[in-house]
Design a protein around this motif. Structure first.
Motif, mmCIF file in Angstrom:
data_model
loop_
_atom_site.group_PDB
_atom_site.id
_atom_site.type_symbol
_atom_site.label_atom_id
_atom_site.label_comp_id
_atom_site.label_asym_id
_atom_site.label_seq_id
_atom_site.Cartn_x
_atom_site.Cartn_y
_atom_site.Cartn_z
ATOM 1 N N PRO A 30 0.824 -1.203 0.000
ATOM 2 C CA PRO A 30 0.000 0.000 0.000
ATOM 3 C C PRO A 30 0.859 1.254 0.000
ATOM 4 O O PRO A 30 1.946 1.273 0.557
ATOM 5 C CB PRO A 30 -0.810 -0.120 1.290
ATOM 6 C CG PRO A 30 -0.019 -1.024 2.166
ATOM 7 C CD PRO A 30 0.779 -1.930 1.252
ATOM 8 N N VAL A 58 -5.514 3.279 -3.619
ATOM 9 C CA VAL A 58 -5.793 2.014 -4.286
ATOM 10 C C VAL A 58 -5.881 2.305 -5.780
ATOM 11 O O VAL A 58 -6.690 3.126 -6.196
ATOM 12 C CB VAL A 58 -7.122 1.395 -3.789
ATOM 13 C CG1 VAL A 58 -7.431 0.126 -4.550
ATOM 14 C CG2 VAL A 58 -7.058 1.128 -2.294
ATOM 15 N N SER A 60 -6.992 2.437 -9.477
ATOM 16 C CA SER A 60 -8.324 2.250 -10.038
ATOM 17 C C SER A 60 -8.334 2.730 -11.481
ATOM 18 O O SER A 60 -7.755 3.755 -11.804
ATOM 19 C CB SER A 60 -9.355 3.033 -9.221
ATOM 20 O OG SER A 60 -10.621 2.913 -9.796
ATOM 21 N N SER A 66 -10.572 4.991 -5.709
ATOM 22 C CA SER A 66 -10.619 4.091 -4.560
ATOM 23 C C SER A 66 -9.536 4.471 -3.573
ATOM 24 O O SER A 66 -8.475 4.961 -3.956
ATOM 25 C CB SER A 66 -10.420 2.642 -5.000
ATOM 26 O OG SER A 66 -11.483 2.212 -5.793
ATOM 27 N N LYS A 67 -9.821 4.216 -2.323
ATOM 28 C CA LYS A 67 -8.870 4.511 -1.264
ATOM 29 C C LYS A 67 -9.135 3.545 -0.127
ATOM 30 O O LYS A 67 -10.273 3.152 0.125
ATOM 31 C CB LYS A 67 -9.068 5.944 -0.784
ATOM 32 C CG LYS A 67 -8.103 6.378 0.296
ATOM 33 C CD LYS A 67 -8.266 7.845 0.603
ATOM 34 C CE LYS A 67 -7.553 8.629 -0.470
ATOM 35 N NZ LYS A 67 -7.431 10.044 -0.131
ATOM 36 N N SER A 68 -8.081 3.141 0.542
ATOM 37 C CA SER A 68 -8.249 2.327 1.742
ATOM 38 C C SER A 68 -7.499 3.003 2.875
ATOM 39 O O SER A 68 -6.638 3.855 2.648
ATOM 40 C CB SER A 68 -7.738 0.903 1.527
ATOM 41 O OG SER A 68 -6.341 0.910 1.351
ATOM 42 N N SER A 89 -10.236 -1.365 9.369
ATOM 43 C CA SER A 89 -9.702 -1.183 8.020
ATOM 44 C C SER A 89 -10.882 -1.002 7.097
ATOM 45 O O SER A 89 -11.860 -1.755 7.179
ATOM 46 C CB SER A 89 -8.891 -2.402 7.581
ATOM 47 O OG SER A 89 -7.794 -2.597 8.437
ATOM 48 N N THR A 91 -12.204 0.090 2.934
ATOM 49 C CA THR A 91 -11.956 0.400 1.532
ATOM 50 C C THR A 91 -13.134 1.220 1.034
ATOM 51 O O THR A 91 -14.293 0.891 1.325
ATOM 52 C CB THR A 91 -11.795 -0.876 0.693
ATOM 53 O OG1 THR A 91 -10.735 -1.655 1.250
ATOM 54 C CG2 THR A 91 -11.473 -0.559 -0.760
ATOM 55 N N THR A 93 -14.878 3.960 -2.153
ATOM 56 C CA THR A 93 -14.889 4.572 -3.472
ATOM 57 C C THR A 93 -15.478 5.970 -3.311
ATOM 58 O O THR A 93 -16.322 6.197 -2.440
ATOM 59 C CB THR A 93 -15.726 3.768 -4.490
ATOM 60 O OG1 THR A 93 -17.058 3.640 -4.015
ATOM 61 C CG2 THR A 93 -15.127 2.398 -4.734
ATOM 62 N N CYS A 101 -18.437 3.118 1.477
ATOM 63 C CA CYS A 101 -17.538 2.130 2.067
ATOM 64 C C CYS A 101 -17.892 0.774 1.452
ATOM 65 O O CYS A 101 -19.039 0.342 1.515
ATOM 66 C CB CYS A 101 -17.698 2.084 3.581
ATOM 67 S SG CYS A 101 -16.647 0.838 4.368
ATOM 68 N N LYS A 103 -15.862 -2.129 1.999
ATOM 69 C CA LYS A 103 -15.352 -3.234 2.806
ATOM 70 C C LYS A 103 -14.872 -2.704 4.149
ATOM 71 O O LYS A 103 -14.270 -1.633 4.217
ATOM 72 C CB LYS A 103 -14.196 -3.917 2.080
ATOM 73 C CG LYS A 103 -13.602 -5.097 2.792
ATOM 74 C CD LYS A 103 -12.462 -5.696 1.985
ATOM 75 C CE LYS A 103 -11.810 -6.822 2.769
ATOM 76 N NZ LYS A 103 -10.617 -7.336 2.104
#
Length: 163
Positions: A30, A58, A60, A66-68, A89, A91, A93, A101, A103
């Motif tokens: 990451p 993340v 894309s 995307s971002k985590s 944690s 993930t 968009t 969110c 995940k």
């Protein structure tokens, strides 16, 4: 330790870990683009609840970005020793208009012989990832002395800022 020193330490640690992980697998490493810590609550015995947020980009190819990231709450004694922690944690968009969110997961750490952590759970709603856990302090006879419920949440704005 001041906020700036903690933020700088977290960023340096994140960069060091990223650099070390890159030699193992560049695709799964990451990109730590932001890290910050702050003390959320101080208890009468001098212990405190500290929160750290880390963001990771993340890759894309879609119109939405995307971002985590992670948000960790650490229960720390007055000497700075971490006794237990809970980490969410998430993930996300986002596209500039809305965020979601996709995940969420939870991880816990019980780092002290006197503390155990139970009932950890993770869930998501809208643009927020949540995690919770209960810390149990026990004396040398195994009797419970204190119970501490804590929840951490990580939210993504439509612009992709995690808080």
């Amino acid at each position: 330790m001041s906020f700036l020193k903690k933020a700088a330490s977290s960023l340096i640690l994140c960069l060091f870990l990223t650099w070390n992980l890159m030699s193992v697998s560049a695709q799964t490493t990451p990109d730590c683009s932001y890290a910050a810590s702050y003390i959320e609550e101080v208890y009468p015995d001098g212990s405190y609840w500290e929160v750290t947020i880390e963001e990771h980009a993340v890759p894309s190819v879609r119109a939405a970005q995307s971002k985590s990231g992670t948000k960790t709450g650490k229960y720390t004694d007055k000497n700075g020793k971490v006794l237990w922690s809970v980490t969410v944690s998430g993930t996300f968009t986002y596209n500039g208009i809305s965020a979601s969110c996709t995940k969420s997961s939870v991880s816990i750490l019980d780092a002290s012989i006197n503390w155990t952590v139970s009932d950890q759970s993770a869930w998501r709603s809208g643009a927020t990832a949540y995690a919770s856990a209960i810390g149990h302090e026990k004396n040398s006879l195994g009797q419970e002395m204190r119970t501490l419920y804590r929840q951490v949440s990580l939210t993504c704005s439509p612009e992709g800022k995690l808080s």
